[in-house]
Design a protein around this motif. Sequence first.
Motif, PDB file in Angstrom:
ATOM      1  N   LEU A  89       0.811  -1.216   0.000  1.00 15.52           N
ATOM      2  CA  LEU A  89       0.000   0.000   0.000  1.00 15.52           C
ATOM      3  C   LEU A  89       0.851   1.276   0.000  1.00 15.52           C
ATOM      4  O   LEU A  89       1.016   1.917  -1.026  1.00 15.52           O
ATOM      5  N   VAL A  90       1.447   1.645   1.144  1.00 15.04           N
ATOM      6  CA  VAL A  90       2.184   2.900   1.234  1.00 15.04           C
ATOM      7  C   VAL A  90       3.681   2.695   1.472  1.00 15.04           C
ATOM      8  O   VAL A  90       4.414   3.671   1.611  1.00 15.04           O
ATOM      9  N   ASP A  91       4.109   1.428   1.520  1.00 17.82           N
ATOM     10  CA  ASP A  91       5.517   1.165   1.884  1.00 17.82           C
ATOM     11  C   ASP A  91       6.141   0.216   0.865  1.00 17.82           C
ATOM     12  O   ASP A  91       6.032  -1.004   0.966  1.00 17.82           O
ATOM     13  N   GLU A  92       6.825   0.773  -0.132  1.00 19.02           N
ATOM     14  CA  GLU A  92       7.419  -0.052  -1.173  1.00 19.02           C
ATOM     15  C   GLU A  92       8.644  -0.836  -0.671  1.00 19.02           C
ATOM     16  O   GLU A  92       9.035  -1.841  -1.251  1.00 19.02           O
ATOM     17  N   ASP A  93       9.259  -0.371   0.426  1.00 20.98           N
ATOM     18  CA  ASP A  93      10.499  -1.001   0.914  1.00 20.98           C
ATOM     19  C   ASP A  93      10.258  -2.077   1.958  1.00 20.98           C
ATOM     20  O   ASP A  93      11.204  -2.686   2.464  1.00 20.98           O
ATOM     21  N   ALA A  94       8.991  -2.327   2.336  1.00 20.33           N
ATOM     22  CA  ALA A  94       8.704  -3.280   3.411  1.00 20.33           C
ATOM     23  C   ALA A  94       9.105  -4.691   3.004  1.00 20.33           C
ATOM     24  O   ALA A  94       8.856  -5.124   1.874  1.00 20.33           O
ATOM     25  N   ASN A  95       9.727  -5.430   3.938  1.00 23.06           N
ATOM     26  CA  ASN A  95      10.114  -6.818   3.708  1.00 23.06           C
ATOM     27  C   ASN A  95       9.452  -7.780   4.681  1.00 23.06           C
ATOM     28  O   ASN A  95       9.376  -8.977   4.403  1.00 23.06           O
ATOM     29  N   SER A  96       8.982  -7.292   5.798  1.00 18.65           N
ATOM     30  CA  SER A  96       8.286  -8.151   6.777  1.00 18.65           C
ATOM     31  C   SER A  96       6.974  -7.473   7.182  1.00 18.65           C
ATOM     32  O   SER A  96       6.864  -6.247   7.168  1.00 18.65           O
ATOM     33  N   LEU A  97       5.990  -8.325   7.562  1.00 17.68           N
ATOM     34  CA  LEU A  97       4.637  -7.808   7.840  1.00 17.68           C
ATOM     35  C   LEU A  97       4.039  -8.553   9.023  1.00 17.68           C
ATOM     36  O   LEU A  97       4.203  -9.780   9.142  1.00 17.68           O
ATOM     37  N   LEU A  98       3.352  -7.790   9.882  1.00 17.17           N
ATOM     38  CA  LEU A  98       2.629  -8.375  11.012  1.00 17.17           C
ATOM     39  C   LEU A  98       1.182  -7.868  10.950  1.00 17.17           C
ATOM     40  O   LEU A  98       0.941  -6.660  10.967  1.00 17.17           O
ATOM     41  N   CYS A  99       0.259  -8.815  10.866  1.00 22.06           N
ATOM     42  CA  CYS A  99      -1.173  -8.447  10.732  1.00 22.06           C
ATOM     43  C   CYS A  99      -1.964  -9.169  11.810  1.00 22.06           C
ATOM     44  O   CYS A  99      -1.927 -10.410  11.887  1.00 22.06           O
ATOM     45  N   VAL A 100      -2.706  -8.401  12.646  1.00 26.60           N
ATOM     46  CA  VAL A 100      -3.528  -9.015  13.703  1.00 26.60           C
ATOM     47  C   VAL A 100      -4.974  -8.522  13.529  1.00 26.60           C
ATOM     48  O   VAL A 100      -5.215  -7.372  13.141  1.00 26.60           O
ATOM     49  N   PRO A 101      -5.939  -9.412  13.791  1.00 24.33           N
ATOM     50  CA  PRO A 101      -7.351  -9.031  13.588  1.00 24.33           C
ATOM     51  C   PRO A 101      -7.887  -8.141  14.714  1.00 24.33           C
ATOM     52  O   PRO A 101      -7.411  -8.204  15.850  1.00 24.33           O
ATOM     53  N   ILE A 102      -8.891  -7.312  14.349  1.00 22.53           N
ATOM     54  CA  ILE A 102      -9.671  -6.541  15.341  1.00 22.53           C
ATOM     55  C   ILE A 102     -11.033  -7.219  15.447  1.00 22.53           C
ATOM     56  O   ILE A 102     -11.776  -7.293  14.452  1.00 22.53           O
ATOM     57  N   VAL A 103     -11.335  -7.716  16.635  1.00 26.14           N
ATOM     58  CA  VAL A 103     -12.546  -8.538  16.832  1.00 26.14           C
ATOM     59  C   VAL A 103     -13.462  -7.871  17.851  1.00 26.14           C
ATOM     60  O   VAL A 103     -13.017  -7.493  18.946  1.00 26.14           O
ATOM     61  N   ILE A 104     -14.743  -7.742  17.499  1.00 27.94           N
ATOM     62  CA  ILE A 104     -15.758  -7.236  18.420  1.00 27.94           C
ATOM     63  C   ILE A 104     -16.887  -8.251  18.495  1.00 27.94           C
ATOM     64  O   ILE A 104     -17.522  -8.560  17.470  1.00 27.94           O
ATOM     65  N   GLU A 105     -17.081  -8.808  19.673  1.00 26.16           N
ATOM     66  CA  GLU A 105     -18.142  -9.793  19.903  1.00 26.16           C
ATOM     67  C   GLU A 105     -18.057 -10.929  18.890  1.00 26.16           C
ATOM     68  O   GLU A 105     -19.044 -11.298  18.234  1.00 26.16           O
ATOM     69  N   ASP A 106     -16.835 -11.476  18.764  1.00 26.13           N
ATOM     70  CA  ASP A 106     -16.550 -12.628  17.898  1.00 26.13           C
ATOM     71  C   ASP A 106     -16.721 -12.329  16.414  1.00 26.13           C
ATOM     72  O   ASP A 106     -16.792 -13.252  15.593  1.00 26.13           O
TER      73      ASP A 106
END
Length: 514
Positions: A89-106
Amino acid sequence: MFDVGDIEHEVITSIEQALDVNSVSIVIHSHGNESIVEVFSKLKSNGEIFINTVNLKKSIVSECLNSGKSILIENLLENPYYNYSIDGLVDEDANSLLCVPIVIEDVVIGSIVCRRVERTGFSINDKRQLEAIAVLVSNLLAKKLKVKQLAISNANLIANRWEVQRSRDVLRTLFDNLPIKMYIIDENWEIIAANMEISDDMHYAPREIVGKRCYSALYDLQQPCPHCKVIETFLTGQPNERTSQFWGDNGIYNEHKINVYPILNEENAVSQVIIMDEDITEQRQMESRLAQSEKLAAIGQLVAGLAHEINNPMAAIIANAQILRQDMPQDDDLLLEAVDLIILAGERANRVLHNLLDLSRQDQYQFSPANLNDSIEKAIALLQYETTIRSVDVKLALDYTIPEIMVDQEELQGVWINMLLNAMDSISHNHGEITVSSFQKDGYIVIAFEDNGQGISKDIQAHIFDPFFTTKGPNEGTGLGLSVCHKTIERHGGYIDVESQIGKGTRFNIYFPA
């Protein structure tokens, strides 16, 4: 869509400082479309916030959203799910990524995405720390969602309250301004509400009769009105109707139509009833006048033909009787009296024929501007001898400001004479009194003849304008006087009604358009 616009800076800045990442994005599902997300991103190098609307398609972020699990990726560019349009998206130089979900009432409503330049940029501790931050963000968004829902509910409640108030005001206005008496009572006969028509009639404010029993407050009775239909409606749940007839304070025989309608509660049982009390006296009078006009129209043609057929033979009888009287011996009293009786009977029959022709004639009246008071005074002067010998006192209450109207004076003078003679005939005591009045009312000029005679019963009132109807004895009346009066008044565009009580007298009101 969850509104995160006012917290994006704080959340993104906090993550950036806590994890020392090169870029951060908050991804939120777009409202009503699970394949579209809104992305709030910040690149550390320039410090600006970017807002994009992106189609998920196949990507690492979509895998996180679909699985509801955190994803840690090294060698980002080599990952088969990598999709730069959302993962980079906005970071052409990124080599590693961490993605965690946002959960509300399952329910997964979004995710937090962090990027670093290093290929092994994120550790398990970083993952746990970001997951803890995601929980805090979830709680914050849940609270904001509830606040927003509460605000919407409160706005709806206020709108509904105003709508209920507006509907109540409309119904109250309608309730108060209907020209009939309306009130609501419960099963104990207590008045719950009453409209302004009742207030105006009783000279009480509605609140002064609320809580009182209807038969006591409205009719001054100790028990429910005779023939009341309220109990029947409470028991059956069906509307009811009845009529009520009574003499009013003004001496007029009144008729009211009373309707009772049930009001059902949540259990579909009758908890209250609404009562509508409509004065139909004037309607009944109009119906009576219409019926009378129809009767006169029906017999008009018959009467005209009959009168003309009898008139010629009757003229011959009278003429020949007069010739016979001249030729008879003048000293034969018995024969002379017999012939005089023939002539007298013939003349009486002629008067009847004249009245019949007046009743049915179709010729044009001779209308001219005139003041009705003048013709009334002339009619009374013509009957001065009659009023003197009968000891009847005729009083005048004339309004001399009434305007002139177009009338046939001779015809109306005949009406006044007929009305006065009828009034005198109804007086059988020595204190006879007739009051003749004129006044203006509701666009009409009204001429009233009121006597203190014996009165007319309700049954007889229904027939007094019928041709040939009379209560007088034989040889005392033909029953055509009031019929001719009715016809004449009708031809002037007016109408006549009667108010009478046995033993108290009678009042005829004659109305002419002003």
